[in-house]
Scaffold this active site. Structure first.
Site, PDB file in Angstrom:
ATOM      1  N   ASP A 108       0.984  -1.171   0.003  1.00 22.02           N
ATOM      2  CA  ASP A 108      -0.061   0.212  -0.092  1.00 22.02           C
ATOM      3  C   ASP A 108       1.015   1.267   0.002  1.00 22.02           C
ATOM      4  O   ASP A 108       1.930   1.249   0.714  1.00 22.02           O
ATOM      5  CB  ASP A 108      -0.900   0.011   1.286  1.00 22.02           C
ATOM      6  CG  ASP A 108      -1.881  -1.137   1.103  1.00 22.02           C
ATOM      7  OD1 ASP A 108      -2.258  -1.508   0.048  1.00 22.02           O
ATOM      8  OD2 ASP A 108      -2.805  -1.179   2.192  1.00 22.02           O
ATOM      9  N   GLU A 166     -14.165  -5.126  -1.527  1.00 26.93           N
ATOM     10  CA  GLU A 166     -13.834  -5.049  -0.052  1.00 26.93           C
ATOM     11  C   GLU A 166     -15.277  -5.015   0.860  1.00 26.93           C
ATOM     12  O   GLU A 166     -16.275  -4.339   0.685  1.00 26.93           O
ATOM     13  CB  GLU A 166     -13.599  -3.599   0.078  1.00 26.93           C
ATOM     14  CG  GLU A 166     -12.092  -3.065  -0.416  1.00 26.93           C
ATOM     15  CD  GLU A 166     -11.733  -1.532  -0.510  1.00 26.93           C
ATOM     16  OE1 GLU A 166     -12.771  -0.843  -0.035  1.00 26.93           O
ATOM     17  OE2 GLU A 166     -10.792  -1.310  -0.874  1.00 26.93           O
TER      18      GLU A 166
END
Lengths: 281, 218
Positions: free
Chosen positions: A11, A130
């Protein structure tokens, strides 16, 4: 032969590799290219780069990191975060990405999956879902790193994503992500048994056994992992974050979380093989 | 750099990650250039045909630019060509994909899709994995695979695979969940792989190196 893939996920926020909990509360861990190179040498099967703030600003800032990485790292690279259109996708593929990962944009406009997979090939288009479990047991899809409610049922959406031509799905348990408590096996096995395309399990790996457990599910062939490997890297290497921005307190303490048992990619793969799970070592 | 380096053209028909193919060529010291110009292609010493995506789209892009006939005439005249993934499939006669039709027809054979089920098991398609390549009838000693051991891992990402009419051109087979398919081919000046050597770490890069050495491109 059926082999599994281990995919470190990086990330990125600005110039730094970061890691959060439930996709939020980002801590700075170091320079993305150092981690990428280390994971490549350790036998990563692919790499995933996610621009975690891109969706907020609706732009992806990873181009430089990707083209640098792709010069010396010869494994597949997937890039996600803030990609909204065919031309955004074209641009990251041009600078060296092999696949793109889409979430927010395709929830807003599912047709983009169809257009992009027709243009670039199904195998180039990865869709991230998600998932957050509601108190009534239902799983709903969220966007923008688990911040934005959509009301869309995860399993309906997974079927639609496969039907529209995506090549793979990354299924993230936002509830488990960053916690080290293990994968959400119910969520992951339900999704993978529902659809014919490969599914990548993400969110919750805290120790090697968790990864062994997820691969005991018959139809799971890949796991995406961050904390386990990142914390192993920072305790065994010198990691220098760009001091310009972000929360570097954690990094300077040079420690891991008590909920994690960090390991290298090699350690994990040897454990998998000893459990009769085939992978490239 | 020596300007007398042999010229390799990486054929650009708007599909696939050419960046990595170019990086792999640069890494082993080939003088490779990405081009979609048939003239440049006709003047090349060797060709690389990469590609990811749909067969129909690919053939139609090749035809639009006149690249199809340029490739056919060069390869028939003996110029070395290296096909990768979709690039390998395009070298074959025809695809079973609905409405896809003819390929470049440089190797007799067809392109098939993985079935959704095999021996009552569900098969995940695309096949996306590091999987092993193993020997068939041909020896690897004079091939670009000469530095590899049997059962080496390579990176695959595809839904279709080739089925040559004559299996003597098969260099390797791979087994995906019980289904055996041809994963690379070597016949005269044509070398091609279903896997991506430029995505298969050091072992994959050795294939680029050996292809260049065997064809005297360095």
């Amino acid at each position: 032969m059926k082999t599994v893939r281990i995919i470190p996920r990086l990330d990125i926020k600005g110039p730094n590799l970061v890691k959060g909990i439930h996709l939020e509360g980002l801590r700075v861990l170091g320079k993305p290219s150092d981690f990428a190179k280390y994971y490549y040498e350790q036998g990563a099967d692919e790499l995933m780069f996610m621009d975690v703030v891109a969706s907020l600003y609706e732009r992806n800032n990873l181009h430089e990191i990707i083209s640098e990485t792709a010069k010396s790292i010869f494994i597949p690279i997937t890039v996600g975060g803030g990609l909204r259109s065919i031309s955004d996708i074209k641009e990251v593929l041009r600078v060296g990405a092999d696949k793109v990962c889409l979430n927010t944009a395709v929830i807003k406009n599912p047709q983009l999956i169809k257009d992009a997979s027709r243009m670039f090939g199904s195998s180039t288009i990865v869709v991230a879902i998600e998932a957050i479990k509601e108190s009534n047991g239902r799983y709903l899809a969220y966007t923008d790193n688990g911040r934005e409610y959509t009301g869309i049922d995860v399993f309906d959406w997974a079927e639609k994503v496969a039907e529209l031509g995506a090549g793979e799905i990354v299924i993230t348990s936002v509830d488990n992500e960053g916690t080290g408590q293990g994968f959400d096996l119910e969520l992951i096995s339900r999704v993978t048994n529902l659809i014919g395309i490969p599914v990548i399990a993400h969110g919750g790996a805290g120790k090697q056994e968790h990864v062994v457990d997820v691969f005991k599910e018959d139809n799971i062939s890949s796991a995406m992992i961050s904390s386990l490997f990142h914390y192993h890297y920072i305790v065994s290497n010198e990691s220098k974050a760009s001091a310009l921005e972000g929360n570097v307190e954690f990094l300077n303490q040079k420690r891991s979380f008590h909920t994690f048992e960090p390991c290298s990619i090699g350690d994990l793969k040897r454990r998998l093989i000893s459990n009769n799970i085939d992978c490239r070592l | 750099m020596d300007n007398n380096f042999k010229k390799v053209i990486i054929i650009d028909y708007q599909l696939g990650n050419l960046y990595s193919v170019k990086q792999a060529c640069d890494t082993v010291g080939m003088n490779a250039k990405i081009s979609s110009d048939p003239e440049e292609l006709l003047n090349a010493d060797a060709l690389i045909l990469p590609g990811v995506g749909a067969f129909i789209e690919a053939m139609s892009n090749l035809k639009k630019n006149g690249l199809d006939t340029a490739i056919q005439s060069k390869v028939r005249a003996g110029t070395p060509i290296f096909g990768i993934c979709l690039g390998q499939q395009l070298l074959f006669s025809e695809s079973e994909e609905f409405g896809a039709g003819q390929g470049l027809d440089l190797i007799p054979g067809v392109i098939k899709r993985f079935p959704e089920t095999f021996e009552e098991r569900k098969i995940k398609v695309p096949h996306i994995a590091w999987n092993t390549i193993f020997k068939f009838k041909q020896d690897w000693g004079n091939s670009p695979l000469r530095d590899l051991g049997n059962n080496e891992f390579m990176y695959f990402i595809h839904s279709y695979f080739v089925k040559p009419s004559d299996d003597s051109c098969v260099l390797t087979f791979t087994n995906y969940d019980g289904i055996e398919f041809c994963s690379s081919v070597l016949v005269n000046n044509i070398f091609s792989t279903q896997f991506h050597p430029e995505k298969s770490a050091d072992k994959g890069i050795s294939i680029y190196k050996n292809w260049a050495l065997i064809n005297k491109l360095l």
